[in-house]
Design a protein around this motif. Structure first.
Motif, mmCIF file in Angstrom:
data_model
loop_
_atom_site.group_PDB
_atom_site.id
_atom_site.type_symbol
_atom_site.label_atom_id
_atom_site.label_comp_id
_atom_site.label_asym_id
_atom_site.label_seq_id
_atom_site.Cartn_x
_atom_site.Cartn_y
_atom_site.Cartn_z
ATOM 1 N N ARG A 32 -9.459 -5.377 -1.518
ATOM 2 C CA ARG A 32 -8.573 -4.761 -2.522
ATOM 3 C C ARG A 32 -7.209 -4.474 -1.923
ATOM 4 O O ARG A 32 -6.167 -4.719 -2.584
ATOM 5 C CB ARG A 32 -9.211 -3.490 -3.035
ATOM 6 N N ASN A 33 -7.270 -3.942 -0.668
ATOM 7 C CA ASN A 33 -5.991 -3.694 -0.009
ATOM 8 C C ASN A 33 -5.205 -4.998 0.156
ATOM 9 O O ASN A 33 -3.978 -5.044 -0.029
ATOM 10 C CB ASN A 33 -6.217 -3.038 1.351
ATOM 11 N N ALA A 34 -5.951 -6.029 0.542
ATOM 12 C CA ALA A 34 -5.270 -7.323 0.702
ATOM 13 C C ALA A 34 -4.687 -7.798 -0.632
ATOM 14 O O ALA A 34 -3.560 -8.321 -0.687
ATOM 15 C CB ALA A 34 -6.262 -8.364 1.247
ATOM 16 N N ARG A 35 -5.492 -7.603 -1.698
ATOM 17 C CA ARG A 35 -4.983 -8.013 -3.004
ATOM 18 C C ARG A 35 -3.747 -7.206 -3.370
ATOM 19 O O ARG A 35 -2.764 -7.731 -3.925
ATOM 20 C CB ARG A 35 -6.063 -7.834 -4.078
ATOM 21 N N ILE A 36 -3.863 -5.891 -3.106
ATOM 22 C CA ILE A 36 -2.707 -5.049 -3.426
ATOM 23 C C ILE A 36 -1.492 -5.503 -2.629
ATOM 24 O O ILE A 36 -0.376 -5.602 -3.160
ATOM 25 C CB ILE A 36 -3.049 -3.572 -3.150
ATOM 26 N N ALA A 37 -1.786 -5.763 -1.307
ATOM 27 C CA ALA A 37 -0.666 -6.226 -0.475
ATOM 28 C C ALA A 37 -0.116 -7.553 -1.008
ATOM 29 O O ALA A 37 1.097 -7.756 -1.086
ATOM 30 C CB ALA A 37 -1.141 -6.386 0.981
ATOM 31 N N ASP A 38 -1.071 -8.439 -1.362
ATOM 32 C CA ASP A 38 -0.602 -9.719 -1.926
ATOM 33 C C ASP A 38 0.194 -9.484 -3.208
ATOM 34 O O ASP A 38 1.222 -10.130 -3.454
ATOM 35 C CB ASP A 38 -1.793 -10.631 -2.207
ATOM 36 N N GLY A 39 -0.358 -8.574 -4.010
ATOM 37 C CA GLY A 39 0.348 -8.291 -5.263
ATOM 38 C C GLY A 39 1.734 -7.739 -5.009
ATOM 39 O O GLY A 39 2.700 -8.124 -5.679
ATOM 40 N N LEU A 40 1.788 -6.803 -4.042
ATOM 41 C CA LEU A 40 3.104 -6.245 -3.726
ATOM 42 C C LEU A 40 4.036 -7.322 -3.182
ATOM 43 O O LEU A 40 5.228 -7.385 -3.553
ATOM 44 C CB LEU A 40 2.945 -5.104 -2.709
ATOM 45 N N ARG A 41 3.440 -8.154 -2.297
ATOM 46 C CA ARG A 41 4.277 -9.221 -1.742
ATOM 47 C C ARG A 41 4.719 -10.196 -2.854
ATOM 48 O O ARG A 41 5.873 -10.617 -2.922
ATOM 49 C CB ARG A 41 3.492 -9.972 -0.667
ATOM 50 N N PHE A 42 3.732 -10.490 -3.734
ATOM 51 C CA PHE A 42 4.069 -11.374 -4.852
ATOM 52 C C PHE A 42 5.132 -10.739 -5.751
ATOM 53 O O PHE A 42 6.047 -11.408 -6.227
ATOM 54 C CB PHE A 42 2.791 -11.671 -5.656
ATOM 55 N N SER A 43 4.938 -9.407 -5.915
ATOM 56 C CA SER A 43 5.930 -8.710 -6.737
ATOM 57 C C SER A 43 7.315 -8.768 -6.102
ATOM 58 O O SER A 43 8.316 -9.011 -6.783
ATOM 59 C CB SER A 43 5.500 -7.250 -6.926
ATOM 60 N N ASP A 44 7.300 -8.552 -4.752
ATOM 61 C CA ASP A 44 8.594 -8.640 -4.067
ATOM 62 C C ASP A 44 9.181 -10.035 -4.182
ATOM 63 O O ASP A 44 10.387 -10.219 -4.438
ATOM 64 C CB ASP A 44 8.436 -8.256 -2.587
ATOM 65 N N GLU A 45 8.283 -11.035 -4.001
ATOM 66 C CA GLU A 45 8.769 -12.410 -4.129
ATOM 67 C C GLU A 45 9.297 -12.672 -5.535
ATOM 68 O O GLU A 45 10.341 -13.312 -5.729
ATOM 69 C CB GLU A 45 7.653 -13.398 -3.790
ATOM 70 N N MET A 46 8.532 -12.164 -6.508
ATOM 71 C CA MET A 46 8.976 -12.376 -7.893
ATOM 72 C C MET A 46 10.294 -11.684 -8.168
ATOM 73 O O MET A 46 11.157 -12.208 -8.879
ATOM 74 C CB MET A 46 7.902 -11.866 -8.870
ATOM 75 N N LYS A 47 10.399 -10.468 -7.582
ATOM 76 C CA LYS A 47 11.681 -9.773 -7.764
ATOM 77 C C LYS A 47 12.813 -10.568 -7.148
ATOM 78 O O LYS A 47 13.897 -10.708 -7.744
ATOM 79 C CB LYS A 47 11.607 -8.384 -7.148
ATOM 80 N N ALA A 48 12.511 -11.090 -5.926
ATOM 81 C CA ALA A 48 13.565 -11.887 -5.274
ATOM 82 C C ALA A 48 13.872 -13.141 -6.103
ATOM 83 O O ALA A 48 15.039 -13.506 -6.312
ATOM 84 C CB ALA A 48 13.119 -12.280 -3.861
ATOM 85 N N LYS A 49 12.785 -13.783 -6.566
ATOM 86 C CA LYS A 49 13.013 -14.981 -7.384
ATOM 87 C C LYS A 49 13.744 -14.631 -8.670
ATOM 88 O O LYS A 49 14.611 -15.384 -9.134
ATOM 89 C CB LYS A 49 11.671 -15.647 -7.704
#
Lengths: 189, 131
Positions: free
Chosen positions: A67-84
């Motif tokens: 779950r932590n990994a998913r959250i981290a992935d989600g956060l990272r994905f969110s950051d990537e999406m924000k950057a994109k």
């Protein structure tokens, strides 16, 4: 702390100090502690702990890690999406600006072309009008000249006709004879 | 009209002339008698039409048709005959007629040639010049 020490000593079967060991044993017996039961309880606790750890905590920890990994992935994905998204917004703004500039260029070009077309159409209209006027003048001059020619022909015909009639009436026989004699001389000479 | 008809007509016209070069009535009559006697009417008709036109032209060439308005001098026909006989090298006889349309003056036609010294001709030329 002392109880722990006694416990370890009993388990390792090290030859403790028999006097102290006996005193501890007596003391524990006085408090109702039975070594076999205690050891069984400890083993039982260990087994339960192991089972709980293996079948409960470990999957739970694994799930938490995932779950932590998913959250981290989600956060990272969110950051990537924000950057994109930021890049996309930037690209959109750039393209929008470029499109606006291009639209402005097209509008200016369209206005220029329209102006050129308008000027050309005006020039063509003027040329056509001048051509029509020139043709009309030429036709008018031609008609005028034709009328003059017809009038001249008609006047000449009338003059000759009237002259002929006048001469026919006015010439005397002697005059005709003299003219005829002169014509005879003209032909035969 | 076949070309051989014209050639034959030229030959017949030459036969029609007498010693003076003028078309002779007797010779033309003799030619007509011969043609009608020796040839069928259907065959001789086209030849006679062309021969007739040729004889008329030959006769016109031998005549000076004098038209006049006003009194013509008595010696004028003889003068015209002598003048045109000398001019064309063949005998030309005068044929006189009066034409009041000329107003005054003389018009002489010899064959296809016309010599006009009349007021009518002068007026016609004046009209053409003014037009």
């Amino acid at each position: 702390m002392q109880a722990t020490y006694l416990f370890l000593a009993a388990v390792t079967n090290a030859p403790p100090d028999t006097g102290a060991f006996a005193q501890v044993g007596a003391l524990l017996s006085r408090f109702g502690v039975n070594w076999p039961s205690f050891i069984a309880a400890v083993v039982n606790f260990a087994l339960v702990a192991i089972v709980l750890y293996w079948f409960a905590f470990r999957p739970l920890l694994k799930t938490l890690d995932e779950r932590n990994a998913r959250i981290a992935d989600g956060l990272r994905f969110s950051d990537e999406m924000k950057a994109k998204l930021a890049d996309a917004e930037k690209l959109y703004a750039e393209r929008l600006n470029a499109a606006a500039a291009e639209a402005a260029d097209l509008a200016r070009e369209a206005v220029a072309r329209a102006k050129i077309f308008e000027e050309r159409a005006a020039q063509e209209a003027i040329a056509k009008a001048n051509d029509i006027l020139r043709r009309a003048d030429a036709q008018l001059a031609h008609d005028r000249e034709q009328m003059r020619a017809e009038l001249r022909t008609e006047v000449a015909r009338l003059v000759v006709e009237i002259t002929g009639k006048v001469l026919s009436k006015e010439l005397s026989a002697d005059e005709r004879a003299r003219f005829t004699a002169a014509a005879t001389t003209e032909i035969t000479n | 009209m076949p070309a051989d008809i014209h050639a034959e007509v030229r030959r017949l016209v030459a036969l029609s002339r007498d010693a003076t070069g003028a078309v002779s009535d007797e010779r033309v009559r003799a030619i007509l008698d011969t043609l009608t006697a020796t040839r069928k009417p259907a065959a001789v008709r086209p030849l006679l039409k062309v021969f007739h036109a040729a004889v008329r032209r030959e006769i016109a060439k031998g005549e000076a048709r004098i038209e006049h308005a006003g009194a013509l001098p008595p010696t004028a026909p003889a003068h015209f005959a002598a003048h045109f006989s000398k001019r064309y090298g063949r005998p030309v006889r005068p044929v006189v007629s009066e034409n009041a349309a000329l107003i005054a003056g003389v018009r002489v036609r010899v064959g296809d040639d016309v010599f006009d010294a009349s007021i009518r001709n002068a007026l016609d030329r004046l009209a053409a010049g003014l037009a």
